[in-house]
Design a protein around this motif. Sequence first.
Motif, PDB file in Angstrom:
ATOM      1  N   LEU A 186       0.791  -1.446   0.048  1.00 44.13           N
ATOM      2  CA  LEU A 186       0.173  -0.079   0.060  1.00 44.13           C
ATOM      3  C   LEU A 186       0.885   1.358   0.216  1.00 44.13           C
ATOM      4  CD1 LEU A 186      -3.006   1.195   0.430  1.00 44.13           C
ATOM      5  CD2 LEU A 186      -2.443   1.152   2.717  1.00 44.13           C
ATOM      6  N   ASP A 188       0.763   5.690  -0.921  1.00 41.59           N
ATOM      7  CA  ASP A 188       0.218   6.748  -0.534  1.00 41.59           C
ATOM      8  C   ASP A 188      -1.248   6.828  -1.429  1.00 41.59           C
ATOM      9  OD1 ASP A 188      -0.163   9.584   0.495  1.00 41.59           O
ATOM     10  OD2 ASP A 188      -0.357  10.324  -1.420  1.00 41.59           O
ATOM     11  N   ASP A 189      -1.332   6.566  -2.785  1.00 44.15           N
ATOM     12  CA  ASP A 189      -2.268   6.839  -3.418  1.00 44.15           C
ATOM     13  C   ASP A 189      -2.801   5.506  -4.450  1.00 44.15           C
ATOM     14  OD1 ASP A 189      -0.576   6.466  -5.531  1.00 44.15           O
ATOM     15  OD2 ASP A 189      -1.272   8.876  -6.323  1.00 44.15           O
ATOM     16  N   LEU A 191      -2.659   0.963  -4.224  1.00 44.28           N
ATOM     17  CA  LEU A 191      -2.614  -0.590  -3.738  1.00 44.28           C
ATOM     18  C   LEU A 191      -2.020  -1.512  -4.962  1.00 44.28           C
ATOM     19  CD1 LEU A 191      -2.933  -2.655  -1.625  1.00 44.28           C
ATOM     20  CD2 LEU A 191      -5.088  -3.108  -2.293  1.00 44.28           C
ATOM     21  N   LEU A 213      -6.397   4.284  -4.928  1.00 46.67           N
ATOM     22  CA  LEU A 213      -7.144   4.160  -3.940  1.00 46.67           C
ATOM     23  C   LEU A 213      -8.237   5.292  -4.027  1.00 46.67           C
ATOM     24  CD1 LEU A 213      -4.294   4.473  -1.100  1.00 46.67           C
ATOM     25  CD2 LEU A 213      -5.252   2.380  -2.035  1.00 46.67           C
ATOM     26  N   GLY A 218      -3.044   6.469   2.009  1.00 44.25           N
ATOM     27  CA  GLY A 218      -2.952   5.046   2.331  1.00 44.25           C
ATOM     28  C   GLY A 218      -1.801   4.866   3.503  1.00 44.25           C
ATOM     29  N   HIS A 219      -2.521   4.243   4.479  1.00 43.47           N
ATOM     30  CA  HIS A 219      -1.696   3.938   5.608  1.00 43.47           C
ATOM     31  C   HIS A 219      -1.484   2.486   6.130  1.00 43.47           C
ATOM     32  CE1 HIS A 219       0.087   4.352   9.581  1.00 43.47           C
ATOM     33  NE2 HIS A 219       0.535   5.539   9.258  1.00 43.47           N
ATOM     34  N   LEU A 221      -2.757  -1.636   5.855  1.00 45.36           N
ATOM     35  CA  LEU A 221      -2.974  -2.702   4.829  1.00 45.36           C
ATOM     36  C   LEU A 221      -2.933  -4.042   5.981  1.00 45.36           C
ATOM     37  CD1 LEU A 221      -3.657  -3.918   1.926  1.00 45.36           C
ATOM     38  CD2 LEU A 221      -1.096  -4.275   1.692  1.00 45.36           C
ATOM     39  N   VAL A 233      -8.130  -1.384   4.405  1.00 49.13           N
ATOM     40  CA  VAL A 233      -6.922  -0.463   3.753  1.00 49.13           C
ATOM     41  C   VAL A 233      -7.584   0.866   4.762  1.00 49.13           C
ATOM     42  CG1 VAL A 233      -6.496   0.934   1.804  1.00 49.13           C
ATOM     43  CG2 VAL A 233      -6.932  -1.517   1.685  1.00 49.13           C
ATOM     44  N   THR A 235      -7.083   5.007   4.810  1.00 47.40           N
ATOM     45  CA  THR A 235      -6.410   6.347   4.133  1.00 47.40           C
ATOM     46  C   THR A 235      -6.656   7.488   4.926  1.00 47.40           C
ATOM     47  OG1 THR A 235      -8.518   6.705   2.989  1.00 47.40           O
ATOM     48  CG2 THR A 235      -7.061   5.375   1.860  1.00 47.40           C
ATOM     49  N   TYR A 242     -11.381  -4.154   0.582  1.00 50.59           N
ATOM     50  CA  TYR A 242     -10.740  -4.286  -0.670  1.00 50.59           C
ATOM     51  C   TYR A 242     -10.963  -5.832  -1.036  1.00 50.59           C
ATOM     52  CZ  TYR A 242      -8.466  -4.630  -5.076  1.00 50.59           C
ATOM     53  OH  TYR A 242      -8.075  -4.706  -6.319  1.00 50.59           O
TER      54      TYR A 242
END
Length: 319
Positions: A186, A188-189, A191, A213, A218-219, A221, A233, A235, A242
Amino acid sequence: MPRTTVVGLCCLLLCAPATADARPPGWAVAVVDQASRRVLLLQSAEELMAYQGPTRLPVVWEWSADRAADLADLRPARSWTDPDEAKSRIREGRRYLLATASGGLAVVVDTATGATRWATDVGGSANPHSIELLPDGNVAVVASTGGWVRLYAASQGPRATTHATHLLPGAHGVRWDRRTGLLWALGDDRLIALRIGGTPAAPTLTTVRSRRLPEPGGHDLAPVLAAPGRFWVSTATGLWRYDPAADRFAPVRLADPADERDVKSIGDEPGTGRLLTVAPDHTGPCDWCASVLTLHRPEGTRVLRGTQLYKARWWGGGW
């Protein structure tokens, strides 16, 4: 509590592998505490909620790189600064603690002996944020400032540094999916799913899926344990589930919408389905940490006074 009881409890929590269909009555909780620079294994959620001791934390096991003599060469006083990940993994019948720190350390520890199985210092400028152990013994590490996913040939030795690298801006989370044989990461933007090739001594990484995303930031997973193959996920302002088969993100709604923002870690407990999250409470000296564990479905909170928590994980299972 007698010493033999403590040893027995630790062996129960740390040594015995969990089967794929096990439904323990309550899993322990592992937290990363940046204030004490320790990984703490706490009681089950039910015990945590009932515990009212004002000064003593309900800790049944702990680990810190600061006390690991076999890590002295990696200078933990620097490399173990701001620990930010702790996971439990089982391989070949042994349980391991997987941990990273923003100071640069990535480490795999045998919980039965406390011995380091593998470790490296990737450098504080890279800011490693998560780690994964693969079935062949190799180790994946992601770094947010470094903007990469690395697969280290850890199977080749306790200080092996040979690795494959895949660039991923803002890389924060990493997870092995044994069902598909893919390594998910994962950023920042995005996956992404990576196929591992080469050999254990010289691994390679190839992108087989890249999904934007629903929103940036994104932080975390983590696997949805109640629905194998799916992922939690987090964010910047939301939580998502997901489904790779449908290639779809579904929003996760909590009782308090404020609890869906800036979540550093999320996971569900097998059997109960209860969610565990950590998000900054902005009340202490650490703007990205909290001293509160938050449970959902049913709701509950537990204040751990004096801590600066970054993540919390249910402690159990393998992959």
